[in-house]
Design a protein around this motif. Structure first.
Motif, short mmCIF file in Angstrom:
data_model
loop_
_atom_site.label_atom_id
_atom_site.label_comp_id
_atom_site.label_asym_id
_atom_site.label_seq_id
_atom_site.Cartn_x
_atom_site.Cartn_y
_atom_site.Cartn_z
N PHE A 294 0.80 -1.23 0.00
CA PHE A 294 0.00 0.00 0.00
C PHE A 294 0.83 1.28 0.00
CE2 PHE A 294 -3.02 3.16 1.72
CZ PHE A 294 -4.01 3.00 0.77
N ALA A 295 2.07 1.22 0.40
CA ALA A 295 2.89 2.44 0.51
C ALA A 295 2.96 3.20 -0.82
CB ALA A 295 4.29 2.10 1.01
N SER A 296 3.16 2.49 -1.92
CA SER A 296 3.26 3.17 -3.22
C SER A 296 1.92 3.75 -3.64
CB SER A 296 3.78 2.21 -4.29
OG SER A 296 2.92 1.10 -4.45
N THR A 297 0.83 3.06 -3.32
CA THR A 297 -0.51 3.57 -3.62
C THR A 297 -0.77 4.84 -2.82
OG1 THR A 297 -1.36 1.36 -4.10
CG2 THR A 297 -2.98 3.04 -3.49
N GLU A 298 -0.42 4.81 -1.53
CA GLU A 298 -0.60 5.96 -0.64
C GLU A 298 0.18 7.17 -1.15
OE1 GLU A 298 -0.93 6.38 4.16
OE2 GLU A 298 0.70 5.18 3.34
N GLU A 299 1.40 6.91 -1.62
CA GLU A 299 2.24 7.98 -2.16
C GLU A 299 1.64 8.60 -3.43
OE1 GLU A 299 6.81 8.43 -3.88
OE2 GLU A 299 6.30 6.74 -2.59
N LYS A 300 1.10 7.74 -4.26
CA LYS A 300 0.48 8.21 -5.50
C LYS A 300 -0.74 9.09 -5.20
CE LYS A 300 -0.65 6.32 -10.03
NZ LYS A 300 -0.93 5.07 -10.78
N ILE A 301 -1.60 8.63 -4.30
CA ILE A 301 -2.79 9.40 -3.93
C ILE A 301 -2.38 10.73 -3.29
CG2 ILE A 301 -4.87 9.44 -2.51
CD1 ILE A 301 -4.96 7.52 -4.94
N ALA A 302 -1.34 10.72 -2.49
CA ALA A 302 -0.84 11.94 -1.85
C ALA A 302 -0.39 12.95 -2.90
CB ALA A 302 0.30 11.62 -0.90
N SER A 303 0.17 12.46 -3.99
CA SER A 303 0.62 13.38 -5.06
C SER A 303 -0.57 14.05 -5.73
CB SER A 303 1.46 12.63 -6.09
OG SER A 303 0.68 11.80 -6.93
N PHE A 304 -1.69 13.35 -5.84
CA PHE A 304 -2.90 13.97 -6.41
C PHE A 304 -3.50 14.97 -5.42
CE2 PHE A 304 -3.42 9.56 -8.48
CZ PHE A 304 -2.52 9.89 -9.48
N ARG A 305 -3.53 14.59 -4.14
CA ARG A 305 -4.05 15.46 -3.10
C ARG A 305 -3.22 16.75 -2.98
NH1 ARG A 305 -3.35 12.31 0.90
NH2 ARG A 305 -5.29 11.14 0.86
N ALA A 306 -1.93 16.67 -3.30
CA ALA A 306 -1.04 17.83 -3.22
C ALA A 306 -1.38 18.91 -4.24
CB ALA A 306 0.41 17.39 -3.40
N GLY A 307 -2.16 18.53 -5.26
CA GLY A 307 -2.57 19.50 -6.28
C GLY A 307 -3.56 20.52 -5.74
N TYR A 308 -3.94 21.43 -6.62
CA TYR A 308 -4.82 22.54 -6.22
C TYR A 308 -6.29 22.17 -6.31
CZ TYR A 308 -6.57 27.35 -5.99
OH TYR A 308 -7.22 28.50 -5.62
N GLY A 309 -6.63 21.25 -7.20
CA GLY A 309 -8.03 20.88 -7.39
C GLY A 309 -8.15 19.64 -8.25
#
Length: 199
Positions: free
Chosen positions: A79-94
């Motif tokens: 799950f760590a790589s999945t969590e990192e990927k989702i975090a990169s999307f959440r880091a965006g503005y919208g």
């Protein structure tokens, strides 16, 4: 040969390194997205595409929903790589959520029975065009984005969270934001493998 449209679409790339430091206002971004969707063609001018634009807490909620949904599916040790990927999307503005309105599609199937089997296919083409239009429009405004497909896993939770009509069928998610790192060089296969011209 000079072609401003081709120059425009060359700017669009899949950008995964995003942050919230965009120079445009939310209203300006919203207008870009709305115009891009409205100007995108659709079969029988059905205008079946729908877009939900998420900023701030709503944007975060979407990616929290996605993360928790995937946590129940992806093995814990992976799950760590999945969590990192989702975090990169959440880091965006919208995020832009793209939907097709099945009520519109079903209405066309009833009114034009001869083409009934084709309308779902044409609907997919319509949403693809709308997604590309928004992506290019954002890129030309200096905003990076990528296209994601966590549907249908998150469909029910998204519909409930944002109180959306049942007839809206989620087709894609587009996180966007300030470009932190540019995309790498894009490679193309040989033209001979893709194109044939007859004269």
């Amino acid at each position: 040969m000079t072609n401003t449209f081709l120059d425009s679409i060359k700017v669009r790339r899949s950008i995964y390194a995003l942050d919230k430091n965009v120079s445009l206002s939310q209203n300006e971004i919203e207008e870009i997205i709305k115009e891009a969707v409205k100007l995108s063609p659709s079969s029988f001018n059905s205008q079946s595409s729908r877009a939900v634009i998420l900023f701030g807490e709503s944007h975060d909620k979407l990616w929290n929903i996605t993360e928790e949904t995937l946590r129940g599916i992806v093995p814990a040790e992976n799950f760590a790589s999945t969590e990192e990927k989702i975090a990169s999307f959440r880091a965006g503005y919208g995020t832009v959520l793209f939907f097709e309105d099945t009520e519109v599609i079903e209405g066309l199937q009833e009114n034009f029975a001869l083409y009934a089997d084709n309308f779902p296919i044409w609907s997919e083409q319509s949403t693809g065009i709308a997604q590309h239009s928004v992506w290019v429009a954002l890129a030309n405004a200096g905003i990076g984005a990528s296209l994601q497909h966590y549907n249908p896993l998150i469909d029910d939770a998204v519909q409930a969270e944002f109180d959306l009509p049942e007839s809206w069928n989620l087709r894609a998610q587009m996180p966007f934001g300030n470009i932190v790192a540019e995309a790498g060089e894009k490679e193309f296969i040989d033209d001979e493998k893709r194109f044939r011209t007859f004269k």
